[in-house]
Enzyme design. Structure first.
Site, PDB file in Angstrom:
ATOM      1  N   VAL A  66      21.358 -29.945 -38.993  1.00  0.00           N
ATOM      2  CA  VAL A  66      19.972 -29.613 -39.376  1.00  0.00           C
ATOM      3  C   VAL A  66      19.875 -28.982 -40.764  1.00  0.00           C
ATOM      4  CG1 VAL A  66      19.089 -29.381 -37.011  1.00  0.00           C
ATOM      5  CG2 VAL A  66      20.003 -27.354 -38.183  1.00  0.00           C
ATOM      6  N   TYR A 163      21.870 -12.920 -39.573  1.00  0.00           N
ATOM      7  CA  TYR A 163      21.141 -13.515 -38.433  1.00  0.00           C
ATOM      8  C   TYR A 163      19.725 -12.933 -38.358  1.00  0.00           C
ATOM      9  CZ  TYR A 163      20.317 -14.771 -33.474  1.00  0.00           C
ATOM     10  OH  TYR A 163      19.809 -15.269 -32.287  1.00  0.00           O
TER      11      TYR A 163
HETATM   12  P1  NAP Z   1      24.672 -22.220 -28.188  1.00  0.00           P
HETATM   13  O1  NAP Z   1      24.879 -22.425 -26.712  1.00  0.00           O
HETATM   14  O2  NAP Z   1      25.778 -21.768 -29.038  1.00  0.00           O
HETATM   15  O3  NAP Z   1      24.092 -23.590 -28.774  1.00  0.00           O
HETATM   16  C1  NAP Z   1      23.924 -23.775 -30.144  1.00  0.00           C
HETATM   17  C2  NAP Z   1      23.509 -25.219 -30.349  1.00  0.00           C
HETATM   18  O4  NAP Z   1      23.248 -25.427 -31.748  1.00  0.00           O
HETATM   19  C3  NAP Z   1      24.573 -26.236 -29.941  1.00  0.00           C
HETATM   20  O5  NAP Z   1      23.925 -27.329 -29.322  1.00  0.00           O
HETATM   21  C4  NAP Z   1      25.160 -26.686 -31.286  1.00  0.00           C
HETATM   22  O6  NAP Z   1      25.630 -28.040 -31.230  1.00  0.00           O
HETATM   23  C5  NAP Z   1      23.922 -26.591 -32.163  1.00  0.00           C
HETATM   24  N1  NAP Z   1      24.196 -26.471 -33.592  1.00  0.00           N
HETATM   25  C6  NAP Z   1      24.915 -25.526 -34.245  1.00  0.00           C
HETATM   26  N2  NAP Z   1      24.895 -25.754 -35.568  1.00  0.00           N
HETATM   27  C7  NAP Z   1      24.130 -26.879 -35.742  1.00  0.00           C
HETATM   28  C8  NAP Z   1      23.708 -27.609 -36.879  1.00  0.00           C
HETATM   29  N3  NAP Z   1      24.081 -27.255 -38.121  1.00  0.00           N
HETATM   30  N4  NAP Z   1      22.941 -28.719 -36.686  1.00  0.00           N
HETATM   31  C9  NAP Z   1      22.573 -29.102 -35.444  1.00  0.00           C
HETATM   32  N5  NAP Z   1      22.916 -28.432 -34.329  1.00  0.00           N
HETATM   33  C10 NAP Z   1      23.692 -27.336 -34.485  1.00  0.00           C
HETATM   34  O7  NAP Z   1      23.485 -21.214 -28.478  1.00  0.00           O
HETATM   35  P2  NAP Z   1      22.262 -20.652 -27.615  1.00  0.00           P
HETATM   36  O8  NAP Z   1      22.617 -19.311 -27.135  1.00  0.00           O
HETATM   37  O9  NAP Z   1      21.768 -21.670 -26.651  1.00  0.00           O
HETATM   38  O10 NAP Z   1      21.207 -20.437 -28.786  1.00  0.00           O
HETATM   39  C11 NAP Z   1      20.189 -21.364 -29.094  1.00  0.00           C
HETATM   40  C12 NAP Z   1      19.148 -20.661 -29.973  1.00  0.00           C
HETATM   41  O11 NAP Z   1      18.622 -19.533 -29.273  1.00  0.00           O
HETATM   42  C13 NAP Z   1      19.689 -20.124 -31.296  1.00  0.00           C
HETATM   43  O12 NAP Z   1      18.739 -20.328 -32.318  1.00  0.00           O
HETATM   44  C14 NAP Z   1      19.859 -18.637 -31.031  1.00  0.00           C
HETATM   45  O13 NAP Z   1      19.753 -17.863 -32.198  1.00  0.00           O
HETATM   46  C15 NAP Z   1      18.682 -18.391 -30.104  1.00  0.00           C
HETATM   47  N6  NAP Z   1      18.818 -17.176 -29.293  1.00  0.00           N
HETATM   48  C16 NAP Z   1      19.798 -17.081 -28.339  1.00  0.00           C
HETATM   49  C17 NAP Z   1      19.875 -15.907 -27.582  1.00  0.00           C
HETATM   50  C18 NAP Z   1      20.898 -15.742 -26.491  1.00  0.00           C
HETATM   51  O14 NAP Z   1      20.988 -14.638 -25.943  1.00  0.00           O
HETATM   52  N7  NAP Z   1      21.654 -16.759 -26.145  1.00  0.00           N
HETATM   53  C19 NAP Z   1      18.972 -14.847 -27.801  1.00  0.00           C
HETATM   54  C20 NAP Z   1      18.023 -14.979 -28.784  1.00  0.00           C
HETATM   55  C21 NAP Z   1      17.938 -16.153 -29.516  1.00  0.00           C
HETATM   56  P3  NAP Z   1      27.225 -28.388 -31.108  1.00  0.00           P
HETATM   57  O15 NAP Z   1      27.709 -27.718 -29.854  1.00  0.00           O
HETATM   58  O16 NAP Z   1      27.292 -29.890 -31.048  1.00  0.00           O
HETATM   59  O17 NAP Z   1      27.845 -27.800 -32.332  1.00  0.00           O
END
Ligand code: NAP
Length: 265
Positions: A66, A163
């Site tokens: 992205v 972040y």
């Molecule tokens: P996650 O399980 O680590 O998933 C991250 C996803 O982003 C994966 O599908 C990864 O794909 C993809 N990704 C990473 N770099 C990318 C890029 N350059 N282009 C396209 N795709 C990319 O994370 P998550 O916890 O579900 O988090 C998702 C969102 O929620 C993030 O924006 C995070 O900041 C936000 N968030 C999470 C939490 C929490 O507690 N988990 C809290 C607040 C906000 P690949 O695996 O193929 O690399």
């Protein structure tokens, strides 16, 4: 499940894992055809597509970074060829890199800004350009964007300043764009999760001490599940939220409620 998104076309970035995967499944369950964007993990994406199709939904995976303008343009082109247009964009892809400022390299800073903030800009721009062409879509709005922000758009977080800069940046970027396009019937909102159990924070929930510390910050007494976030995204994407734009819905079990003050000010 109620099919509030029947006939709509959705793209979820970073959707082969964690929160993004739950959002893709929920939007498909509500009747949308879904593009699952991802970067590295082809097999997780294939599995998710199969799971959605087994449940009667329609989905396809598209690999694209992205933060890369050419790859984002190519992804949207591929989506429009397959699905014709886009009604819902969910900017979910995000990364975090821990470091104190004194040790942070420019490469680390650039990487977090590129994925979390520039990625949001590039995908939002492509979606908006297409929304403006949309006519007679199965939704009151011409297009909807939902950003996955974080409680860290308002709660500071030592060791994760890059972040926090991106999440706070997404907030005012999204509100400014919401202001620009409201009269075109395009809605832009954010969902700000608290601590949701996913691979991004496995180091915390797999460690009993880490969990005990987290619970002191969590008035509702549990970590969030990915489905909690997906439900909020589905609502903001649906016509039930047709009068909502430029706002953030916190899905955080009360994490923003200054939990320390529960025991006296
Ligand atoms: P996650 O399980 O680590 O998933 C991250 C996803 O982003 C994966 O599908 C990864 O794909 C993809 N990704 C990473 N770099 C990318 C890029 N350059 N282009 C396209 N795709 C990319 O994370 P998550 O916890 O579900 O988090 C998702 C969102 O929620 C993030 O924006 C995070 O900041 C936000 N968030 C999470 C939490 C929490 O507690 N988990 C809290 C607040 C906000 P690949 O695996 O193929 O690399």
């Amino acid at each position: 499940m109620e099919k509030r998104l029947n006939g709509q076309k959705a793209l979820v970035t970073g959707a082969n894992s964690g929160i993004g995967a739950a959002i893709a499944q929920r939007l498909a369950a509500e009747g949308a055809e879904v593009v699952i964007n991802f970067l590295f993990n082809d097999s997780a994406t294939d599995e998710l597509v199969k799971k959605i199709e087994a449940g009667g939904g329609k989905a396809m995976g598209i690999k694209a970074d992205v933060s890369n303008e050419e790859q984002v343009d190519a992804m949207f082109k591929q989506m429009f060829k397959a699905y014709g247009t886009i009604d819902i964009l969910v900017n979910n892809a995000g990364i975090e890199i821990h470091n104190l400022l004194e040790n942070m390299t420019k490469a680390e800073w650039d990487k977090v800004i590129a994925v979390n903030l520039t990625g949001n800009f590039l995908c939002s721009r492509s979606a908006i350009r297409q929304f403006l062409q949309n006519e007679n879509r199965p939704s009151k709005a011409r297009g909807k964007i939902v950003n996955i922000s974080s409680v860290h758009q308002v709660i500071m977080w030592a060791g994760f300043s890059s972040y926090c800069a991106t999440k706070a940046g997404i907030n005012l970027f999204a509100q400014s764009v919401a202001q620009e396009y409201a009269e075109k019937k395009i809605r832009i909102n954010s969902v700000a999760p608290g601590a949701i159990k996913t691979p991004i924070n496995q180091n915390v929930w797999s460690d009993p001490k880490g969990m005990a510390d987290l619970m002191t910050k969590m008035p509702y007494g549990r970590m969030g599940e990915v489905e909690d976030v997906a439900a909020a995204v589905a609502f903001l994407s649906s016509d039930e939220a047709d009068y909502i734009t430029g706002t953030t819905l916190y899905v955080d079990g009360g994490m923003c409620l200054y939990p320390e003050f529960r025991f006296g000010g």
